[in-house]
Design a protein around this motif. Structure first.
Motif, PDB file in Angstrom:
ATOM      1  N   MET A  20       1.006  -1.385  -0.114  1.00 31.26           N
ATOM      2  CA  MET A  20       0.077  -0.084  -0.153  1.00 31.26           C
ATOM      3  C   MET A  20       0.497   1.361   0.086  1.00 31.26           C
ATOM      4  O   MET A  20       2.514   0.788   0.288  1.00 31.26           O
ATOM      5  CB  MET A  20      -0.589  -0.152   1.373  1.00 31.26           C
ATOM      6  CG  MET A  20      -2.036  -1.324   1.458  1.00 31.26           C
ATOM      7  SD  MET A  20      -1.843  -1.430   3.294  1.00 31.26           S
ATOM      8  CE  MET A  20      -2.758  -3.156   3.488  1.00 31.26           C
ATOM      9  N   ARG A  21       0.101   2.011  -0.462  1.00 27.35           N
ATOM     10  CA  ARG A  21       0.747   3.624  -0.070  1.00 27.35           C
ATOM     11  C   ARG A  21       0.516   4.364   1.081  1.00 27.35           C
ATOM     12  O   ARG A  21      -0.694   4.230   0.959  1.00 27.35           O
ATOM     13  CB  ARG A  21       0.540   4.497  -1.410  1.00 27.35           C
ATOM     14  CG  ARG A  21       1.248   3.971  -2.933  1.00 27.35           C
ATOM     15  CD  ARG A  21       1.961   3.545  -3.066  1.00 27.35           C
ATOM     16  NE  ARG A  21       3.090   4.678  -2.418  1.00 27.35           N
ATOM     17  CZ  ARG A  21       4.970   4.841  -2.624  1.00 27.35           C
ATOM     18  NH1 ARG A  21       5.197   3.494  -3.072  1.00 27.35           N
ATOM     19  NH2 ARG A  21       5.157   5.886  -2.371  1.00 27.35           N
ATOM     20  N   VAL A  22       1.498   4.640   1.912  1.00 27.05           N
ATOM     21  CA  VAL A  22       1.466   5.285   3.454  1.00 27.05           C
ATOM     22  C   VAL A  22       2.056   6.333   3.488  1.00 27.05           C
ATOM     23  O   VAL A  22       2.934   6.803   2.786  1.00 27.05           O
ATOM     24  CB  VAL A  22       1.371   4.362   3.980  1.00 27.05           C
ATOM     25  CG1 VAL A  22       0.568   3.099   4.402  1.00 27.05           C
ATOM     26  CG2 VAL A  22       2.924   3.760   4.267  1.00 27.05           C
ATOM     27  N   ALA A  23       1.548   7.258   4.538  1.00 29.57           N
ATOM     28  CA  ALA A  23       2.422   8.663   4.924  1.00 29.57           C
ATOM     29  C   ALA A  23       4.136   7.736   4.962  1.00 29.57           C
ATOM     30  O   ALA A  23       3.789   7.036   5.809  1.00 29.57           O
ATOM     31  CB  ALA A  23       1.783   9.634   5.896  1.00 29.57           C
ATOM     32  N   MET A  24       4.817   8.950   4.375  1.00 25.41           N
ATOM     33  CA  MET A  24       5.996   9.044   4.768  1.00 25.41           C
ATOM     34  C   MET A  24       6.182   8.806   6.438  1.00 25.41           C
ATOM     35  O   MET A  24       6.112  10.249   6.859  1.00 25.41           O
ATOM     36  CB  MET A  24       6.886   9.257   3.735  1.00 25.41           C
ATOM     37  CG  MET A  24       8.576   9.597   4.309  1.00 25.41           C
ATOM     38  SD  MET A  24       9.427   7.861   4.000  1.00 25.41           S
ATOM     39  CE  MET A  24       9.329   8.018   2.490  1.00 25.41           C
TER      40      MET A  24
END
Length: 327
Positions: A20-24
């Motif tokens: 998934m894409r998550v906040a850095m």
């Protein structure tokens, strides 16, 4: 900025895993931001992904996976003076928390990270870290294993058991490995003096001063094979019979002298640093079964579930393009 992180949105088989894409994350006070180069697959994550631990630990979904990591420090949080940007480190996240190490980066308290062994790759490091930290506490601190004692390691070819065999040899014990026949040469190469096929009846395995169990099943029966002053350490319990298994562990401290010492590892920086020194001194060797890229997280979990793993299934993390929607 976003990053890739592996996890699952629903319980099930390896197919529910996705990247998934998550906040850095950012390094907060007393933290470092680590660019993760490698992580590994652990048995507890499989039980959690399958929903076997829901009755014991409620978690929110999506759930991110990965406990151990190795990589390079990208940034220092306020108050951090013991590390520098560019340091190569290894450590563990809190498996009870919401953060997973199978990701492009982790922000981690300095109390959970230490410098990697000199000359080791990130993949080598994560094949040893969690297992070694668990085995050191179990054998040295909980069981107080002494030179000349008879040690049985159940699950001797796995990620924790394979390190326990090496440490048992280092501590001067006579090490008996309980594993599959196909793993005999492997565990003998780690230092096992004897190997017993895991399909052998427990009635026929003999008596031991210390039993180190990584499987969690039949613990009550296994404790019968302790010598009068014997000690048993279990680092797992039967996830298919949770109540019965945990009740048996608790009851062992009441009935008889052969108590089952059960614990879950939460390594400190000091312990992780000690493991690094053991590795640098040649007492521990990295044991990588197979290596998978992060985007094949499902295949990596399937490999561990299939059984017959020698050491650790490792995930390597490569930087992907930033941006995109955050899950």
């Amino acid at each position: 900025m976003t990053m890739a992180a592996a996890g699952f949105r629903r319980y099930g088989g390896p197919e529910v895993l996705e990247v998934m894409r998550v906040a850095m994350p950012a390094a907060g006070a007393g933290q470092v931001l680590v660019k993760v180069e490698a992580s590994s697959v652990n048995g507890g994550e499989i039980a959690q992904r399958r929903g076997k631990l829901r009755a014991l630990a409620r978690v929110s979904l999506p759930r991110y996976v990965g406990i151990d990591f190795a990589g390079e420090i990208l940034a220092l949080g306020p108050g951090v003076t013991e590390f520098s940007i560019g340091d190569r480190v290894w450590g563990t996240v809190d498996e009870r928390g919401s953060v997973g190490a199978a990701a492009e980066a982790v922000a981690i308290d300095t109390g959970r990270v230490s410098r990697m062994p000199e000359g080791w790759s990130a993949a080598d490091a994560v094949s040893v870290l969690a297992g070694a930290a668990t085995a050191v506490v179990g054998l040295r601190d909980k069981a107080r294993l002494r030179a000349g004692e008879r040690l049985l390691v159940r699950g001797a070819s796995g990620g924790v058991g394979s390190v326990a065999v090496q440490l048992g040899r280092m501590y001067g014990a006579h090490v008996t490995a309980l594993s599959s026949q196909s793993s005999e040469q492997f565990v003998r190469g780690l230092g096992a003096d004897e190997v017993i096929d895991y399909r052998t009846s427990l009635d026929a395995i003999g008596t031991f001063d210390v039993v180190f169990d990584t499987r969690g099943t039949d613990l009550w029966e296994l404790r019968k094979h302790l010598a009068p002053r014997g000690r048993m350490v279990a680092v797992s319990f039967d996830v298919d019979r949770k109540a019965r298994s945990l009740a048996g562990i608790a009851a062992s401290s009441i009935f008889g002298g052969r108590r089952i010492r059960f614990f879950l590892g939460h390594p400190t920086a000091a312990l992780i640093g000690e493991v690094a020194r053991l590795a640098e001194d040649g007492h521990l060797q990295p044991i990588v079964d197979e290596v998978y890229p992060l985007d094949r997280i499902g295949d990596a979990h399937a490999r561990l579930e299939a059984g017959g793993v020698h050491g650790k299934v490792v995930l390597v993390v490569e930087e992907t393009a930033s941006g995109g929607a955050v899950d």
